[in-house]
Scaffold this active site. Sequence first.
Site, PDB file in Angstrom:
ATOM      1  CB  ALA A  50      -0.889  -0.006   1.233  1.00  0.00           C
ATOM      2  CE  LYS A  78      -3.839   3.477   0.951  1.00  0.00           C
ATOM      3  NZ  LYS A  78      -2.554   3.304   1.626  1.00  0.00           N
ATOM      4  CB  VAL A 189      37.156  -2.629   3.790  1.00  0.00           C
ATOM      5  CG1 VAL A 189      38.538  -2.144   4.202  1.00  0.00           C
ATOM      6  CG2 VAL A 189      37.126  -4.148   3.684  1.00  0.00           C
ATOM      7  CB  THR A 344       4.542   6.178   6.439  1.00  0.00           C
ATOM      8  OG1 THR A 344       4.795   5.240   7.481  1.00  0.00           O
ATOM      9  CG2 THR A 344       3.281   6.939   6.727  1.00  0.00           C
ATOM     10  N   GLY A 434       4.093  18.953   6.898  1.00  0.00           N
ATOM     11  CA  GLY A 434       4.161  17.532   7.258  1.00  0.00           C
ATOM     12  C   GLY A 434       3.477  16.676   6.212  1.00  0.00           C
TER      13      GLY A 434
END
Length: 500
Positions: A50, A78, A189, A344, A434
């Site tokens: 999703a 969706k 390394v 997310t 956000g």
Amino acid sequence: MTQALSIVIVGGGTAGWMTAAGLVGCLPQGMHRVRVVESEEIGTVGVGEATLPQLRDFNDMIGILEADFMRKTQATFKLGIEFVDWGFAGSSYIHPFGVHGRPIGGIDFHQHWIRAALNGDRTDIEEFSFAIQAARGGRFDLPSVDPTMVSSTYTYAYHLDATLYGRYLRSFCEQRGVTRTEGRIVDVVRNAETGDVARLDLESGQSVEGDLFVDCSGFRGLLIEGALSEPYQDWSQWLPCDRAIAVPSTSTEPPRPYTRAMAREAGWQWRIPLQHRTGNGYVYSSRYTDDERALEVLLGNLAGEAIREPNMLRFRTGRRQRAWVNNCVSIGLSSGFLEPLESTSIHLVQMAIVNLLKLLPRSAGDHRPAFEFNRLMAREYDRVRDFLVLHYHLNQREDAPLWRDMRALQIPDSLAEKIEAFVHRGEVEAYQDGLFTPASWLSVLLGQGLVPSAYSRVTDNIPPSRSAVEMRQQREEIEAQVARMGAHADFVDDYCRAAP
Ligand code: FAD
């Protein structure tokens, strides 16, 4: 002057191939050498179906055509996520990719709705969301680009087969000059003076050198943890789930245009409809159940027949203290995992790639961009964490210890302030810039049963009678437009067949 860099990506999961695709799809062709080292024997995590709407920007940015991508990854559309039984047993709400209503008199729609609700109006706020009405009706169409239309008030993401997406991106990358090295890395390394990663040694005896290393090795964190020992912030006190069992099944109905997240006794179960099958999984806390019981719960709640052996996964929620250390940038599960509740992870991979593209060093050994990269990534992980905690914390379930304990949880202050603002003023305070918009916060706050005790006082400048008329008009407009949309399953078929 910009120096050509040799960039080595460790891992060929979704994170590794998305990073390679971002680099070759966005930077001038041939500017840097990009190599992916992966081990088929180790394999990928094999889940992650999703997504969020921003994935469309990523595909656009690198020049992938939508219908081609949907055909090759068996994707469906969706419109949001349905949360079943989260607030209390029998409850259901959808977190939509779109708004609930449009402002009335310049005042946020939800303020009018809260005022009406406090005055006894029982109309569900979901009736004012185009995305939710289309989702619940099993309908789909591309959003209108005309902002005056109500059908422009939503967006969409995809459900996809992550393994097929990885393959698709690999072929995209190989056509653009990315080299792939197959084999298990047995040693990392470091340069004794600078501490930078200098070389990877493979089981085959081959060595791979580079200027910049991107650690996409999954939960192992081969470079960032194994070689550079960067600490991991453990968030299990807030996000209790630490295991998952995933199993795909046959489909029993046409694909719904939304993900389902169903609360269970010790976590929650996902159901994700693809074109060719349904993805299922139970995400749970080992503090509250055991693997045997979890498998029983999952298999007992499958809609179709299981078509593969269950995949058992363990994880620790949290994030890497610093995602970028020396000349190593960790992207994907190696840099953190917040559990799949709001889909997310792939978005956080995308965000890391976009930030890396912006901050890519101009020469080997230049680590100055790391500070800004780490600031941006840490901020986003912290914000997503708060949004996820909200789902667990705001519940009224009495049936199982997990839910009672989560209700009593000492939540982060940043989240407590948001809940307070909503309860006392009806204010939805999303994070500025956000990932989750005010509409997302609103859907979870209300959906989990938190009704504010007051609304913003400016709402009273608009007479309730005017609000009522405009609210009714908005609801009727959505109803009429959604009724004209076709079935989601038909749209997917037509689109995949006809579009280039
Ligand atoms: P992996 O897929 O694990 O890839 C790691 C790579 O590193 C592999 O190619 C492996 O071969 C290679 N590697 C490791 N060690 C070595 C070595 N020694 N030598 C050579 N190669 C090596 N995300 C979403 O956005 N939506 C969802 O719905 C979603 N659901 C999820 C459900 C669950 C239960 C879990 C656990 C995760 C979910 N995710 C979801 C997250 C998503 O699966 C990941 O973010 C995404 O797949 C990226 O994984 P990755 O590429 O970082 O790691």
